[in-house]
Design a protein around this motif. Sequence first.
Motif, mmCIF file in Angstrom:
data_model
loop_
_atom_site.group_PDB
_atom_site.id
_atom_site.type_symbol
_atom_site.label_atom_id
_atom_site.label_comp_id
_atom_site.label_asym_id
_atom_site.label_seq_id
_atom_site.Cartn_x
_atom_site.Cartn_y
_atom_site.Cartn_z
ATOM 1 N N SER A 49 0.854 -1.192 0.000
ATOM 2 C CA SER A 49 0.000 0.000 0.000
ATOM 3 C C SER A 49 0.886 1.236 0.000
ATOM 4 O O SER A 49 1.771 1.360 0.841
ATOM 5 C CB SER A 49 -0.913 0.017 1.226
ATOM 6 N N HIS A 68 -2.514 8.534 4.296
ATOM 7 C CA HIS A 68 -2.240 7.105 4.460
ATOM 8 C C HIS A 68 -2.058 6.779 5.949
ATOM 9 O O HIS A 68 -2.627 5.817 6.462
ATOM 10 C CB HIS A 68 -0.981 6.744 3.664
ATOM 11 N N PRO A 113 -3.503 1.074 -8.589
ATOM 12 C CA PRO A 113 -3.887 0.754 -7.222
ATOM 13 C C PRO A 113 -5.340 0.266 -7.129
ATOM 14 O O PRO A 113 -6.185 0.637 -7.929
ATOM 15 C CB PRO A 113 -3.714 2.072 -6.483
ATOM 16 N N GLU A 116 -8.709 -0.999 -0.803
ATOM 17 C CA GLU A 116 -8.335 -1.865 0.321
ATOM 18 C C GLU A 116 -8.957 -1.266 1.578
ATOM 19 O O GLU A 116 -8.428 -0.329 2.164
ATOM 20 C CB GLU A 116 -6.809 -1.928 0.436
ATOM 21 N N HIS A 119 -8.909 1.788 3.867
ATOM 22 C CA HIS A 119 -8.333 2.948 3.189
ATOM 23 C C HIS A 119 -9.430 3.696 2.445
ATOM 24 O O HIS A 119 -10.290 3.085 1.814
ATOM 25 C CB HIS A 119 -7.250 2.518 2.189
ATOM 26 N N ARG A 123 -4.987 2.329 -2.747
ATOM 27 C CA ARG A 123 -3.554 2.401 -2.467
ATOM 28 C C ARG A 123 -2.838 1.065 -2.649
ATOM 29 O O ARG A 123 -1.617 1.021 -2.648
ATOM 30 C CB ARG A 123 -3.325 2.853 -1.019
ATOM 31 N N MET A 124 -3.576 -0.015 -2.722
ATOM 32 C CA MET A 124 -2.926 -1.314 -2.773
ATOM 33 C C MET A 124 -2.410 -1.599 -4.185
ATOM 34 O O MET A 124 -3.166 -1.583 -5.155
ATOM 35 C CB MET A 124 -3.869 -2.435 -2.337
#
Length: 195
Positions: A49, A68, A113, A116, A119, A123-124
């Motif tokens: 991430s 984040h 991305p 996830e 989040h 971002r993953m």
Amino acid sequence: MRTDVIVVGGGGTGVAAAIGARSRGASVVLLEKNETLGGTTARSIGSISATQTSDQRRMGITDTPAEHFEDMGKFSQHHADRADNNELARILCEHVPESVRLLEEWGAVFLGPMDEHPHRKPRMHQIMPNSAAYIFHAQKRARKMGVEILTRARARKLIVNDGEVTGVEIERNGGVEVIEARRGVILAKIGRAHV
């Protein structure tokens, strides 16, 4: 054998440490007890991430390490009050964008991305084709930079002189030898150390 820096452990952390030391001009010997590099990094699910990646920018996602970090607290509420966890999470969030950038520079390709939960933004990133690609690209970079990689080289004990670690005794090719480190030894292995 003598070198500036010895790194014990050929997983992702060890290879990254070897690259870091070599990029600062040190001669480096990386020791791995197994036949190939990889450690737990090569057996991971391969996702990472990160914010501010090229893939996020390509998808028009505006994101920051601070956001984040805020979302990281949602994963483990029962540990949220521990200052050491918060500090490590902050360090991760601030530095993972550079890690992804370097991996891409070395040839890694990511899918994503992706979302996830919890989040709030995608971002993953999934390394392709699988987690072994982390080690493949990092090892290739380390070798190109001149890191000497010794596999089937089990660290037996640290050599200490006047309270300072000056080398590592290893088992290799059926024998025992000592590698001297002029500038330091980095332990980058998981599990019970036999050194």
